[in-house]
Design an enzyme around this catalytic site. Structure first.
Site, PDB file in Angstrom:
ATOM      1  CD  GLU A 115     -33.872   1.184  12.035  1.00 12.55           C
ATOM      2  OE1 GLU A 115     -33.076   1.445  12.969  1.00 12.55           O
ATOM      3  OE2 GLU A 115     -35.044   1.625  11.981  1.00 12.55           O
ATOM      4  CB  SER A 138     -41.861   9.903  14.434  1.00 10.95           C
ATOM      5  OG  SER A 138     -40.656  10.598  14.694  1.00 10.95           O
ATOM      6  NE  ARG A 176     -43.844  12.326  16.270  1.00 16.63           N
ATOM      7  CZ  ARG A 176     -42.698  13.003  16.355  1.00 16.63           C
ATOM      8  NH1 ARG A 176     -41.749  12.579  17.180  1.00 16.63           N
ATOM      9  NH2 ARG A 176     -42.488  14.093  15.642  1.00 16.63           N
ATOM     10  CB  THR A 177     -50.421   8.884  17.530  1.00 16.73           C
ATOM     11  OG1 THR A 177     -51.220   9.322  18.639  1.00 16.73           O
ATOM     12  CG2 THR A 177     -50.928   7.529  17.062  1.00 16.73           C
ATOM     13  CG  HIS A 178     -44.576   6.569  17.393  1.00 17.52           C
ATOM     14  ND1 HIS A 178     -44.734   7.024  18.687  1.00 17.52           N
ATOM     15  CD2 HIS A 178     -43.414   7.119  16.928  1.00 17.52           C
ATOM     16  CE1 HIS A 178     -43.711   7.816  18.990  1.00 17.52           C
ATOM     17  NE2 HIS A 178     -42.894   7.899  17.949  1.00 17.52           N
ATOM     18  CG  HIS A 182     -43.629   8.942  23.484  1.00 17.25           C
ATOM     19  ND1 HIS A 182     -43.756   9.265  22.156  1.00 17.25           N
ATOM     20  CD2 HIS A 182     -42.425   8.373  23.627  1.00 17.25           C
ATOM     21  CE1 HIS A 182     -42.654   8.888  21.526  1.00 17.25           C
ATOM     22  NE2 HIS A 182     -41.844   8.337  22.397  1.00 17.25           N
ATOM     23  CG  ASN A 230     -30.077   4.789  19.181  1.00 20.96           C
ATOM     24  OD1 ASN A 230     -31.130   5.392  19.410  1.00 20.96           O
ATOM     25  ND2 ASN A 230     -29.903   4.050  18.106  1.00 20.96           N
ATOM     26  CB  SER A 250     -37.869   9.447  21.816  1.00 18.45           C
ATOM     27  OG  SER A 250     -38.879   8.625  21.354  1.00 18.45           O
TER      28      SER A 250
END
Ligand code: 8IG
Length: 273
Positions: free
Chosen positions: A194, A213, A93-95, A73, A236, A41
């Site tokens: 979170e 990731s 990418r694949t998460h 992405h 962030n 990202s």
């Protein structure tokens, strides 16, 4: 030798990656890539500055790759010539939260290994717990804490994870950019960010970066004997630190703003390898 411990599931994942690497060689006409870069990202705009792109395709042109799930992405890969160093860049990418399984998450890493890459640079956008790290601050990953509760390895595959994020490569980065701080990256499953209480937990256990990731990919890269560099872009402040809610647009904006600096850094690193 880690391969002697491979079970059939590992073998299947590696065989799939060998097929992807064979297709990669055929369509890029590059027999051997030297270094892989996974752009997470906010990092995709930095790809322009790595070197001269000699081939670009959707990752789905290679067997075993899933289509992209997240805006920003791109889900493409490039073969890049960085003054003779052959770079294999994955744009996206694949998460884990895509629920395609750990082998989908680590397929690019295994593919890069079988394409010849001995070094992998894993980048990501993440939340930062250090209030000095404004959005757009790059941070070297010194170590990680895997909070996903799962392993990307199969079977009784005992892999050493000391010095996982190569000290030599971190020192190389600091020679290029001495101001680079280091952090401890905590991988959560996502896709939710979170809670402030979870960020309190991360702080208590020594984490300074939070994302979705990298850690699982680094584990597989180590299992394959690759040298690993991890760089986070703090996009962030972690949840509960500013009083503001988190949003994906701010992530993309921080990446755009930092793209030139990130691209120049990565370009210098791949040439110094
Ligand atoms: I960009 O604050 C980005 N990715 N888990 N938390 C987690 N992932 C992230 C965050 C964040 N920011």
């Amino acid at each position: 030798m880690t391969h002697s411990l491979s079970n059939e599931t590992t073998q299947a994942a590696n065989d799939a990656a060998k097929r992807a690497a064979a297709t990669l060689r055929a369509i890029t006409n590059v027999q051997q890539h030297d270094v892989a870069v996974v752009l997470g990202s906010g990092w995709v705009p930095a790809a322009e500055l790595l070197g001269i792109t000699t081939a670009e395709f959707p990752v789905t042109d290679l067997p075993g790759f899933a289509p992209p799930a997240v805006e920003g992405h791109a889900g493409r890969f490039r073969s890049i010539d960085a003054d003779g160093t052959r770079v294999l860049a994955f744009l996206g990418r694949t998460h884990l939260y895509e629920e395609l399984g750990v082998d989908a998450v680590t397929h690019a890493v295994r593919t890069a290994h079988f394409a010849g890459c001995q070094t992998i640079i894993l980048t990501n956008g993440c939340g930062g717990l250090d209030p000095h790290w404004r959005p757009g601050t790059p941070v070297l990953i010194k170590d990680h804490i895997n909070l996903t509760g799962i392993s990307p390895l199969h079977g009784a595959h005992f892999v050493d994870l000391t010095n996982l994020y190569s000290e030599r490569l971190r020192e190389m980065c600091k020679e290029i950019e001495p101001s680079l701080p280091e952090g401890i990256y905590c991988q959560f499953r996502g896709p939710m960010y979170e809670t402030p209480a979870e960020i309190g937990m991360v702080r208590a256990i020594g984490g300074t970066l939070v994302g979705m990731s990298t850690a699982l990919e680094a584990i597989v890269a180590r299992s394959l004997g690759m040298q690993i560099l991890g760089i986070s872009l703090v996009t962030n402040a972690a949840a509960g630190m500013t009083g503001e809610p988190l949003n994906h647009e701010e992530v993309l904006a921080a990446g755009q703003a930092a793209a030139t600096r990130m691209g120049e850094l990565l370009g210098k690193v791949v040439r110094a390898l």
